[in-house]
Write a protein that holds these residues in place. Sequence first.
Motif, short mmCIF file in Angstrom:
data_model
loop_
_atom_site.label_atom_id
_atom_site.label_comp_id
_atom_site.label_asym_id
_atom_site.label_seq_id
_atom_site.Cartn_x
_atom_site.Cartn_y
_atom_site.Cartn_z
N LEU A 92 32.71 44.87 37.48
CA LEU A 92 32.55 46.57 37.50
C LEU A 92 33.14 47.48 38.29
O LEU A 92 33.52 48.50 38.16
CB LEU A 92 31.60 46.62 36.39
CG LEU A 92 31.88 48.11 35.16
CD1 LEU A 92 33.25 48.01 34.58
CD2 LEU A 92 30.81 48.04 34.87
N ASP A 93 32.10 47.34 39.03
CA ASP A 93 32.01 48.21 40.48
C ASP A 93 33.07 48.66 41.18
O ASP A 93 33.82 49.54 41.38
CB ASP A 93 30.15 47.90 41.22
CG ASP A 93 29.39 47.99 40.83
OD1 ASP A 93 29.03 49.08 39.91
OD2 ASP A 93 28.36 47.72 41.28
N ARG A 94 33.14 47.26 41.60
CA ARG A 94 34.77 46.81 42.39
C ARG A 94 36.00 47.79 41.34
O ARG A 94 37.18 48.25 42.26
CB ARG A 94 35.17 45.95 43.09
CG ARG A 94 34.07 45.32 43.77
CD ARG A 94 33.83 44.23 44.32
NE ARG A 94 33.52 42.69 43.78
CZ ARG A 94 33.95 41.66 43.06
NH1 ARG A 94 35.43 42.13 43.38
NH2 ARG A 94 32.94 40.21 42.45
N THR A 95 35.88 46.97 39.87
CA THR A 95 37.19 47.96 39.50
C THR A 95 37.24 49.24 39.14
O THR A 95 38.62 49.72 39.60
CB THR A 95 37.55 47.01 38.27
OG1 THR A 95 37.04 45.41 38.60
CG2 THR A 95 38.55 47.78 36.96
N THR A 96 36.56 49.09 39.10
CA THR A 96 36.41 51.48 38.64
C THR A 96 36.67 51.56 40.34
O THR A 96 37.39 53.13 40.28
CB THR A 96 34.71 51.58 38.17
OG1 THR A 96 34.39 50.44 37.06
CG2 THR A 96 34.49 52.82 38.26
N ALA A 97 36.02 51.38 41.85
CA ALA A 97 36.57 51.47 42.51
C ALA A 97 38.29 51.56 42.67
O ALA A 97 38.31 52.40 43.51
CB ALA A 97 35.55 51.34 43.83
N ALA A 98 38.29 50.67 42.13
CA ALA A 98 39.73 50.68 42.52
C ALA A 98 40.29 51.62 42.05
O ALA A 98 41.66 52.01 41.71
CB ALA A 98 40.47 48.92 42.56
N GLU A 99 40.07 51.53 40.97
CA GLU A 99 40.72 52.75 39.27
C GLU A 99 40.74 54.17 40.65
O GLU A 99 41.95 55.11 40.45
CB GLU A 99 40.15 52.57 38.24
CG GLU A 99 40.41 51.51 37.09
CD GLU A 99 39.62 51.97 36.21
OE1 GLU A 99 38.65 52.32 36.39
OE2 GLU A 99 39.84 51.15 35.22
#
Length: 306
Positions: A92-99
């Motif tokens: 979730l951290d990495r996905t939100t960072a990608a956004e």
Amino acid sequence: MPIASLRAADSPRLGGEDFEHIQMLAGVESRLPPILVHRPTMRVIDGMHRLRAAQLRNDESIEVQFFDGPEQEAFVLGVKANITHGRPLSLLDRTTAAERIMVTYPGWSDRAIAAAAGLSARSVANVRRRLTDELDELEEQHARTGRDGRVRPVDSAVGRLRAAEFIAEHPDASLRLIARNAGLSVATARDVRQRLERGESPVQPGRDRRQPGPARDTGQVATSDVIGIEALMHGLKADPSLRLTDGGRRLLRWVLSKVLVPEEWREVSDGLPPHAAYVLSDVARRCAVEWQRVADDLEQRTRNMA
């Protein structure tokens, strides 16, 4: 570097710091790697767990390595650092960072964002598809891609104002970085910087259809006021802390439904009967009073946070 001079990280970790990990680091006797700090803001980019461990040991200073680039690049650097060492970032951290990276650098390829966020290119592509509809809904179209593949602003005044705002926030930024963030050519970004250094408006008089000529007492609001409101609203809509959170998106929709561009009402006021004009004038005055209360409340909050 004195610990008291450092600020907390703009961390990609949604859950915050892990106290057990901090305790473990505090008990390590060997020398820990220096933390990474954004020099212009003194904000920690990478190493908050090491910083908290030093504070837990009552250390007064900590070894640091400085980064001097823009804050947007500092966030990307922090994400990259967190996926290569230390306590791993969650999916979730990495996905939100990608956004967030996607919003800040919309021209980056899926593979480039994937490499920065520690995801697969396919996962980033899925994130892009999911965000597309919502981003299109919230963001006005300020640039078009021509047949030659080059991106040009629909309205150069908006791009020049965005460049001026970016220069004010990042005075040492390169012309290429300014141009990329404002959707302008490098030559135009150079012209904006030179005009600001001379104390002139970033928008060239007479060169843009939205730039007003000499002021006349016509009783109308200057075009520059319209540009100013649109530029401010664009800045809000481009803020990742708003557009990437439920509360932020709700706030943007509320503001966009209520903000009034100067002279906009004249486009819909033709044929207004006298009795309706009387009622609407009362509504307008009451709304003006309420907006003044909003402004006063926001200014008070800013003073309290200072």
